[in-house]
Design a protein around this motif. Structure first.
Motif, PDB file in Angstrom:
ATOM      1  N   UNK A 147       0.801  -1.227   0.000  1.00 55.43           N
ATOM      2  CA  UNK A 147       0.000   0.000   0.000  1.00 55.43           C
ATOM      3  C   UNK A 147       0.831   1.274   0.000  1.00 55.43           C
ATOM      4  N   UNK A 148       2.135   1.162   0.270  1.00 55.43           N
ATOM      5  CA  UNK A 148       2.982   2.341   0.419  1.00 55.43           C
ATOM      6  C   UNK A 148       4.039   2.421  -0.675  1.00 55.43           C
ATOM      7  N   UNK A 149       4.356   3.650  -1.073  1.00 51.47           N
ATOM      8  CA  UNK A 149       5.397   3.855  -2.076  1.00 51.47           C
ATOM      9  C   UNK A 149       6.217   5.087  -1.727  1.00 51.47           C
ATOM     10  N   UNK A 150       7.494   5.026  -2.068  1.00 52.23           N
ATOM     11  CA  UNK A 150       8.394   6.174  -1.935  1.00 52.23           C
ATOM     12  C   UNK A 150       8.784   6.589  -3.342  1.00 52.23           C
ATOM     13  N   UNK A 151       8.515   7.832  -3.677  1.00 51.99           N
ATOM     14  CA  UNK A 151       8.757   8.329  -5.026  1.00 51.99           C
ATOM     15  C   UNK A 151       9.991   9.220  -5.024  1.00 51.99           C
ATOM     16  N   UNK A 152      11.071   8.734  -5.642  1.00 50.35           N
ATOM     17  CA  UNK A 152      12.340   9.470  -5.674  1.00 50.35           C
ATOM     18  C   UNK A 152      12.806   9.593  -7.118  1.00 50.35           C
ATOM     19  N   UNK A 153      12.031  10.339  -7.895  1.00 49.69           N
ATOM     20  CA  UNK A 153      12.312  10.494  -9.321  1.00 49.69           C
ATOM     21  C   UNK A 153      12.332  11.978  -9.672  1.00 49.69           C
ATOM     22  N   UNK A 154      12.885  12.342 -10.830  1.00 50.70           N
ATOM     23  CA  UNK A 154      12.872  13.744 -11.254  1.00 50.70           C
ATOM     24  C   UNK A 154      11.444  14.264 -11.424  1.00 50.70           C
ATOM     25  N   UNK A 177       9.965  14.093  -4.856  1.00 50.99           N
ATOM     26  CA  UNK A 177      10.258  14.864  -6.063  1.00 50.99           C
ATOM     27  C   UNK A 177       9.740  16.292  -5.875  1.00 50.99           C
ATOM     28  N   UNK A 178      10.358  17.272  -6.527  1.00 52.54           N
ATOM     29  CA  UNK A 178       9.898  18.665  -6.410  1.00 52.54           C
ATOM     30  C   UNK A 178       8.695  18.923  -7.305  1.00 52.54           C
ATOM     31  N   UNK A 179       7.641  18.144  -7.100  1.00 49.65           N
ATOM     32  CA  UNK A 179       6.469  18.242  -7.964  1.00 49.65           C
ATOM     33  C   UNK A 179       5.220  17.909  -7.166  1.00 49.65           C
ATOM     34  N   UNK A 180       4.124  18.637  -7.432  1.00 45.67           N
ATOM     35  CA  UNK A 180       2.849  18.336  -6.796  1.00 45.67           C
ATOM     36  C   UNK A 180       2.123  17.290  -7.624  1.00 45.67           C
ATOM     37  N   UNK A 181       1.593  16.287  -6.961  1.00 47.48           N
ATOM     38  CA  UNK A 181       0.975  15.166  -7.656  1.00 47.48           C
ATOM     39  C   UNK A 181      -0.547  15.274  -7.647  1.00 47.48           C
ATOM     40  N   UNK A 182      -1.150  14.860  -8.739  1.00 45.56           N
ATOM     41  CA  UNK A 182      -2.603  14.774  -8.825  1.00 45.56           C
ATOM     42  C   UNK A 182      -2.993  13.309  -8.688  1.00 45.56           C
TER      43      UNK A 182
END
Length: 205
Positions: A147-154, A177-182
């Motif tokens: 159920x969990x994820x770590x997002x370490x991408x550009x 990441x320096x981005x807001x996710x939808x």
């Protein structure tokens, strides 16, 4: 059952700090600690600690303090960390490599179960004992009920990866990441932008 339904977000954020403190105290063999002593360690005020814990029931005894082992156990249950929690890591670059090797996850019962990347040069190689897999095969984690994820991408890859994670059944994303996710409302995202945090810190200097 929780004592109050509405629990402040800041209280939830402090609970892992309490868990870390009680876990370390337990490792040192300490049986009890007062809110005053705990506040001194965590740079908080005793009333704040007492109020935070009171949202989840009765903790400690006046004049005696908090039983270290039992309080750590109860906080683990509150945070759903009383059972091992698997997570997937997306991104095997420099940040992802550091995260995969971070020993601090073990204290909280987290286990990086799989690592994914989109680089042909990295797919198939080993990182922290795991084989880096192709991000396009991410849907396979649904069978593992992770159920969990770590997002370490550009930043430019973050949204596409987040969409794949949602489609694979992920319910919580730690976004580095320096981005807001939808994402859909059912998916919780916690974003940490290191550059922004440094910018905030600089304001106080």
């Amino acid at each position: 059952m929780l004592k109050f339904r509405k629990i402040p977000a800041e209280t939830i954020r402090r609970m892992p700090r309490y868990l870390r403190a009680f876990s370390l105290l337990g490792q040192e063999g300490q049986a009890y600690i007062s809110s005053q002593a705990l506040a001194g360690q965590l740079h908080l005020k005793p009333p704040q600690i007492r109020k935070d814990l009171s949202y989840f029931g009765d903790f400690g005894t006046r004049g005696v303090g908090y039983p270290v082992s039992d309080t750590a156990r109860r906080i683990r249950e509150i945070l759903k960390l009383d059972v091992a929690q698997k997570a997937v890591l997306i991104g095997a670059g420099r940040l992802g490599t550091a995260i995969a090797s971070y020993p601090g996850f073990a204290m909280f019962g987290f286990d990086i179960a799989a690592i994914y990347d989109n680089s042909p040069a990295k797919i198939g190689k080993k990182l922290a004992g795991l084989t880096i897999q192709d991000i396009q095969t991410l849907s396979g984690i649904a069978e593992q009920r992770i159920r969990l994820a770590i997002l370490a991408v550009p930043s430019e890859s973050a949204q596409a990866c987040a969409t794949l994670l949602v489609d694979a059944g992920i319910r919580g994303i730690l976004n580095l990441s320096p981005s807001w996710l939808k994402v859909p409302k059912r998916v919780k995202v916690v974003s940490i932008d290191l550059a922004m945090e440094l910018g905030t810190l600089l304001f106080y200097l």
